[in-house]
Design an enzyme around this catalytic site. Structure first.
Site, short mmCIF file in Angstrom:
data_model
loop_
_atom_site.label_atom_id
_atom_site.label_comp_id
_atom_site.label_asym_id
_atom_site.label_seq_id
_atom_site.Cartn_x
_atom_site.Cartn_y
_atom_site.Cartn_z
CB SER A 144 -0.86 -0.02 1.26
OG SER A 144 -1.38 1.26 1.54
CE1 TYR A 157 -4.01 -1.88 5.14
CE2 TYR A 157 -3.70 0.37 4.40
CZ TYR A 157 -3.92 -0.96 4.11
OH TYR A 157 -4.05 -1.37 2.80
N1 LIG Z 1 -8.53 -1.03 -1.70
C1 LIG Z 1 -7.51 -0.23 -1.52
O1 LIG Z 1 -7.63 1.00 -1.62
C2 LIG Z 1 -6.15 -0.78 -1.26
C3 LIG Z 1 -5.06 0.08 -1.40
C4 LIG Z 1 -3.78 -0.40 -1.15
C5 LIG Z 1 -3.61 -1.70 -0.78
N2 LIG Z 1 -4.68 -2.53 -0.63
C6 LIG Z 1 -4.41 -3.90 -0.23
O2 LIG Z 1 -4.94 -4.77 -1.19
C7 LIG Z 1 -5.23 -6.02 -0.59
C8 LIG Z 1 -6.62 -6.47 -1.03
O3 LIG Z 1 -7.57 -5.55 -0.56
P1 LIG Z 1 -8.92 -5.17 -1.34
O4 LIG Z 1 -8.94 -3.71 -1.46
O5 LIG Z 1 -9.09 -6.03 -2.54
O6 LIG Z 1 -10.00 -5.51 -0.20
P2 LIG Z 1 -11.05 -6.67 0.00
O7 LIG Z 1 -11.95 -6.79 -1.18
O8 LIG Z 1 -11.65 -6.42 1.34
O9 LIG Z 1 -10.14 -7.97 0.04
C9 LIG Z 1 -9.57 -8.50 1.18
C10 LIG Z 1 -9.61 -10.01 1.04
O10 LIG Z 1 -8.90 -10.62 2.12
C11 LIG Z 1 -9.63 -11.77 2.54
N3 LIG Z 1 -9.36 -12.03 3.94
C12 LIG Z 1 -9.58 -11.21 4.99
N4 LIG Z 1 -9.22 -11.81 6.14
C13 LIG Z 1 -8.77 -13.05 5.80
C14 LIG Z 1 -8.26 -14.16 6.55
N5 LIG Z 1 -8.15 -14.10 7.89
N6 LIG Z 1 -7.90 -15.28 5.89
C15 LIG Z 1 -8.02 -15.34 4.53
N7 LIG Z 1 -8.48 -14.33 3.77
C16 LIG Z 1 -8.86 -13.19 4.41
C17 LIG Z 1 -11.11 -11.37 2.32
O11 LIG Z 1 -11.92 -12.50 2.09
P3 LIG Z 1 -12.83 -13.16 3.27
O12 LIG Z 1 -13.51 -12.05 3.97
O13 LIG Z 1 -13.74 -14.11 2.55
O14 LIG Z 1 -11.84 -13.88 4.13
C18 LIG Z 1 -11.04 -10.52 1.07
O15 LIG Z 1 -11.28 -11.29 -0.10
C19 LIG Z 1 -5.04 -5.82 0.91
O16 LIG Z 1 -3.81 -6.34 1.32
C20 LIG Z 1 -5.06 -4.32 1.07
O17 LIG Z 1 -4.34 -3.90 2.21
C21 LIG Z 1 -5.94 -2.10 -0.87
#
Ligand SMILES: NC(=O)c1ccc[n+]([C@@H]2O[C@H](COP(=O)([O-])OP(=O)(O)OC[C@H]3O[C@@H](n4cnc5c(N)ncnc54)[C@H](OP(=O)(O)O)[C@@H]3O)[C@@H](O)[C@H]2O)c1
Length: 243
Positions: A144, A157
């Site tokens: 991130s 975070y």
């Molecule tokens: N969106 C942004 O703006 C952004 C920006 C920078 C970086 N990121 C990073 O990108 C990555 C993906 O995020 P996203 O934005 O795509 O959000 P998201 O849609 O909420 O995805 C997070 C995923 O992690 C899974 N997860 C959560 N807890 C878990 C656990 N204990 N075991 C296994 N799986 C788990 C969730 O699935 P379940 O709930 O089914 O477990 C979900 O599919 C993250 O690392 C986040 O920090 C996001």
């Protein structure tokens, strides 16, 4: 013309593959013909991703909590037994926390570190044995912009993503001599479910799309030239930088 890796039939393990960035990466790597192990807690979300690839029979749906040792054991046994190896590990699962520093509980801090740092650490460690047998071994950690800069109400975070960056850079150096590529992609605001929690102040307009992150992931896996990509930071093209 640079030679690219043919990913057809290669195997990837993607955490958080049931939504957002993880799902987009799964769909993009499936387009390349890869067989995928899709990991997340919700089986329904993972099955939806598998269906969207159009090749559900090549996909392994592994509903698992990756913050448990048992969960990671199960995943690795299935990778060894069913997929008989691993070529690409994508540590994407993560959680955000938007909370004033003094109100961030010790438990919330432990939880975010367990998912955003310890789980990728254990998965990297357990995957190396299998990756060493691959001819295109690659690890991609999803970081991130908070890995590089402080943000208000994001201390836990940001700490977790700074830690993941340190892990990624050190591991990259440690295994590069063995041909294992370790990368980090650090996006700003991406239009997923998480952004509403992480940055309620941001408007969806002009947000990075998950598919843009997925395209870079595919690039990193397919391009194994003499130049190694250290890390990629993605900022929004519009509005304020570093968001
Ligand atoms: N969106 C942004 O703006 C952004 C920006 C920078 C970086 N990121 C990073 O990108 C990555 C993906 O995020 P996203 O934005 O795509 O959000 P998201 O849609 O909420 O995805 C997070 C995923 O992690 C899974 N997860 C959560 N807890 C878990 C656990 N204990 N075991 C296994 N799986 C788990 C969730 O699935 P379940 O709930 O089914 O477990 C979900 O599919 C993250 O690392 C986040 O920090 C996001």
């Amino acid at each position: 013309m640079l030679k690219t890796v043919d990913l057809n039939g290669k195997r990837a393990l993607i955490t958080g593959a049931g939504s957002g960035i993880g799902r987009a990466i799964a769909l993009r790597l499936a387009e390349e013909g890869m067989k995928l192990a899709l990991v997340g807690r919700s089986a329904d979300k993972l099955m939806r991703t598998a269906a969207l690839t159009g090749r559900p029979l090549d996909m392994l749906v592994l509903p698992t909590d990756i913050t448990t040792a048992r969960g990671i054991d199960d995943i690795m046994h299935i990778m060894e037994g069913h997929f008989r190896g691993l070529d690409v590990l994508v540590n994407n699962a993560g959680m955000a926390l938007n909370c004033p520093f003094e109100e961030t509980s010790d438990e919330a801090f432990d939880k975010i570190m367990a998912l955003n740092v310890k789980a990728p650490f254990v998965l990297c460690k357990r995957s190396l044995k299998l990756l060493r047998q691959s001819d295109c071994p690659t690890i991609i950690n999803i970081g991130s912009v908070t890995a590089h800069q402080g943000y208000v109400q994001q201390a836990a975070y940001a700490a977790s993503k700074h830690a993941l960056l340190g892990l990624t850079k050190s591991l990259a150096r440690e295994v590069c001599g063995e041909g294992i590529r370790v990368h980090m992609i650090s996006p700003g605001g991406v239009y997923t479910d998480m952004i509403a929690v992480a940055r309620p102040d941001l408007s969806p307009e002009g947000m990075i799309q998950p598919e843009e992150v997925a395209e870079l992931a595919a690039y990193l896996v397919t391009h194994r030239g003499n130049a190694v990509v250290d890390e990629i930071r993605l900022h929004r093209a519009t509005k304020e930088p570093f968001q």
